[in-house]
Design a protein around this motif. Sequence first.
Motif, PDB file in Angstrom:
ATOM      1  N   GLU A 125     -11.899  -0.730 -11.888  1.00  0.00           N
ATOM      2  CA  GLU A 125     -10.940  -1.267 -12.907  1.00  0.00           C
ATOM      3  C   GLU A 125      -9.511  -0.223 -12.573  1.00  0.00           C
ATOM      4  OE1 GLU A 125     -13.645  -2.676 -16.570  1.00  0.00           O
ATOM      5  OE2 GLU A 125     -13.175  -0.660 -16.407  1.00  0.00           O
ATOM      6  N   ALA A 126      -9.599   1.166 -12.411  1.00  0.00           N
ATOM      7  CA  ALA A 126      -8.486   1.739 -12.230  1.00  0.00           C
ATOM      8  C   ALA A 126      -7.701   1.456 -10.880  1.00  0.00           C
ATOM      9  CB  ALA A 126      -8.927   3.377 -12.121  1.00  0.00           C
ATOM     10  N   GLN A 127      -8.564   1.421  -9.946  1.00  0.00           N
ATOM     11  CA  GLN A 127      -7.917   0.666  -8.781  1.00  0.00           C
ATOM     12  C   GLN A 127      -7.314  -0.642  -8.770  1.00  0.00           C
ATOM     13  OE1 GLN A 127      -7.668   2.809  -6.022  1.00  0.00           O
ATOM     14  NE2 GLN A 127      -6.737   1.091  -4.818  1.00  0.00           N
ATOM     15  N   LEU A 128      -7.732  -1.355  -9.684  1.00  0.00           N
ATOM     16  CA  LEU A 128      -6.935  -2.732 -10.122  1.00  0.00           C
ATOM     17  C   LEU A 128      -5.983  -2.515 -10.483  1.00  0.00           C
ATOM     18  CD1 LEU A 128      -7.319  -5.997 -10.009  1.00  0.00           C
ATOM     19  CD2 LEU A 128      -8.618  -5.624 -11.991  1.00  0.00           C
ATOM     20  N   ARG A 129      -5.847  -1.687 -11.516  1.00  0.00           N
ATOM     21  CA  ARG A 129      -4.613  -1.347 -12.116  1.00  0.00           C
ATOM     22  C   ARG A 129      -3.420  -0.817 -11.218  1.00  0.00           C
ATOM     23  NH1 ARG A 129      -8.157   0.635 -16.415  1.00  0.00           N
ATOM     24  NH2 ARG A 129      -7.712   2.616 -15.210  1.00  0.00           N
ATOM     25  N   GLU A 132      -2.184  -3.809  -9.273  1.00  0.00           N
ATOM     26  CA  GLU A 132      -1.369  -4.635 -10.014  1.00  0.00           C
ATOM     27  C   GLU A 132      -0.096  -4.138 -10.060  1.00  0.00           C
ATOM     28  OE1 GLU A 132      -4.813  -6.732 -12.781  1.00  0.00           O
ATOM     29  OE2 GLU A 132      -3.787  -4.880 -13.522  1.00  0.00           O
ATOM     30  N   SER A 133       0.090  -2.974 -10.229  1.00  0.00           N
ATOM     31  CA  SER A 133       1.270  -2.290 -10.365  1.00  0.00           C
ATOM     32  C   SER A 133       1.971  -2.460  -8.877  1.00  0.00           C
ATOM     33  CB  SER A 133       1.084  -0.863 -10.666  1.00  0.00           C
ATOM     34  OG  SER A 133       2.492  -0.166 -10.734  1.00  0.00           O
ATOM     35  N   ARG A 136       3.276  -6.211  -8.827  1.00  0.00           N
ATOM     36  CA  ARG A 136       4.523  -6.351  -9.732  1.00  0.00           C
ATOM     37  C   ARG A 136       5.829  -5.705  -8.879  1.00  0.00           C
ATOM     38  NH1 ARG A 136       1.120  -5.025 -13.850  1.00  0.00           N
ATOM     39  NH2 ARG A 136       1.597  -2.716 -13.892  1.00  0.00           N
ATOM     40  N   VAL A 173      -4.667  -7.239  -5.144  1.00  0.00           N
ATOM     41  CA  VAL A 173      -4.971  -7.513  -6.289  1.00  0.00           C
ATOM     42  C   VAL A 173      -6.367  -8.203  -6.700  1.00  0.00           C
ATOM     43  CG1 VAL A 173      -4.477  -8.574  -8.618  1.00  0.00           C
ATOM     44  CG2 VAL A 173      -3.047  -7.078  -7.224  1.00  0.00           C
ATOM     45  N   GLU A 176      -9.312  -6.027  -5.619  1.00  0.00           N
ATOM     46  CA  GLU A 176      -9.781  -5.302  -6.595  1.00  0.00           C
ATOM     47  C   GLU A 176     -10.617  -6.003  -7.692  1.00  0.00           C
ATOM     48  OE1 GLU A 176     -10.109  -2.234  -6.242  1.00  0.00           O
ATOM     49  OE2 GLU A 176      -9.087  -2.072  -4.213  1.00  0.00           O
ATOM     50  N   GLN A 177      -9.966  -7.102  -8.045  1.00  0.00           N
ATOM     51  CA  GLN A 177     -10.581  -7.890  -9.202  1.00  0.00           C
ATOM     52  C   GLN A 177     -11.833  -8.208  -8.802  1.00  0.00           C
ATOM     53  OE1 GLN A 177      -7.747 -11.145  -9.391  1.00  0.00           O
ATOM     54  NE2 GLN A 177      -6.869 -10.196 -11.219  1.00  0.00           N
TER      55      GLN A 177
END
Length: 433
Positions: A125-129, A132-133, A136, A173, A176-177
């Motif tokens: 979940e941390a890698q996904l964030r 995602e950053s 963006r 992303v 990682e999801q």
Amino acid sequence: MVFLNWFGRVLFGCCAIAAAWSVWYVIYLQSHAAIAEGEKPKPEQVIAVEVVAAQQDMIEERIELVGNLLPVAQTEIRSRVDGYIVELPFDVGDRVSSSQTLCRIDDSGQLEALDKAKATLKAAEAQLRVQESQYRFTQKSVEREERLASRGAGTDEQLETAYSNNEIALAQVELEQARVAEAKADVNVLEIGLEDFSLSTPISGYVASRMVDIGDLAKPDVPLMQIVDLETVKTTVNIIEKDYQKVAVGQAAMVTVDAYPERTFVGEVKRISPVLDQDTRTVSAQIEIKNQDSLLKPGMYARVSLNSEKVKSSVIVPLSAVLEINGRQAVYLVDAAGKTELRQVRLGSSDGLVTEVLEGVEAGENVITLGNRLVKPGQLVNAEQQQQPWGLDERALSSGMEPSAAPIGDPAGDLVTDPPIDPTADSAPLAGE
């Protein structure tokens, strides 16, 4: 002088021989005379017996069957996983419900794997964030390059690079999801698997057996406990072909067991097989019995009586009058002169006390009910007249059950097989043959 002594001895010996011969001859004559006269015949022994007059009366047709009691619902508790048993709160005879834990297996390894899976999920979940950053950021780069290109300040190469970085960020992303989803699935699997270490029962009932103890290794192929539901028990009986049309689903059945000889349990025919067994020519029927007091136990030998709901008028005699001789059913009758007659009979329905006689006995003839195993054909007896065992309703009430619904035992149990009849009777044909 010597001669005289010798002569005296010879004379004395001859006299002794003559005397012995005379005694023997007298005994011989007496025994010969006794043999010639013959022994005086002993007077024929007159046996006292009880007789009952065959009557034209009503008889209720019942089918007597036997079977073993079984629980309607039972289950074996088995483990889906290997592990050492750490808790067994119930033992044989305890009542259990489906909400209670019957056995707990050591789950320390499963908990450790679950903690590791949760940690992996957090990392994913941390890698996904992070991705995602990054995605963006690439989106903003694309927007910036597009504005510069619209003003003529940017180049096509810069714009294409921005598009490429954005697509790569989007793919990262999505990757990682997928990793997060996979980690969540692993956690769910381990959480569900944790339930396999705490075993319960799908039915409420009693612990019939427990095959393991605390510290034993539980395996999927080894049963741990057996649970039975005793609220309702069942028995399967085999019905012969000629009685098949007399039995129907919903029909009442009266059940007795040896453990409670004075009680009768009411059951109901639930299922009837649509086909007959080719070997035995019988059809199986399943009977269920309510067991509110839990008195009936699986494994008990049950006697089942089915009322065919057919009442007819027939010549009836007590079952105690019927003998089975050389595979044939017969009764002893007593005539007006007090002489016995062995007569073959053909029987019909029975209610446990009396039986229908289709052939062999007429109404009014006296049959022996007590002492019939001690007499032989043509023997003189002293007959004491008894009354026929009541009417139809009285016979039912005598067993403590409602009229037209009471089983009164197994008729076969009242028949005497191969009674000790005088050998002279074996050669005499049964009357009616």
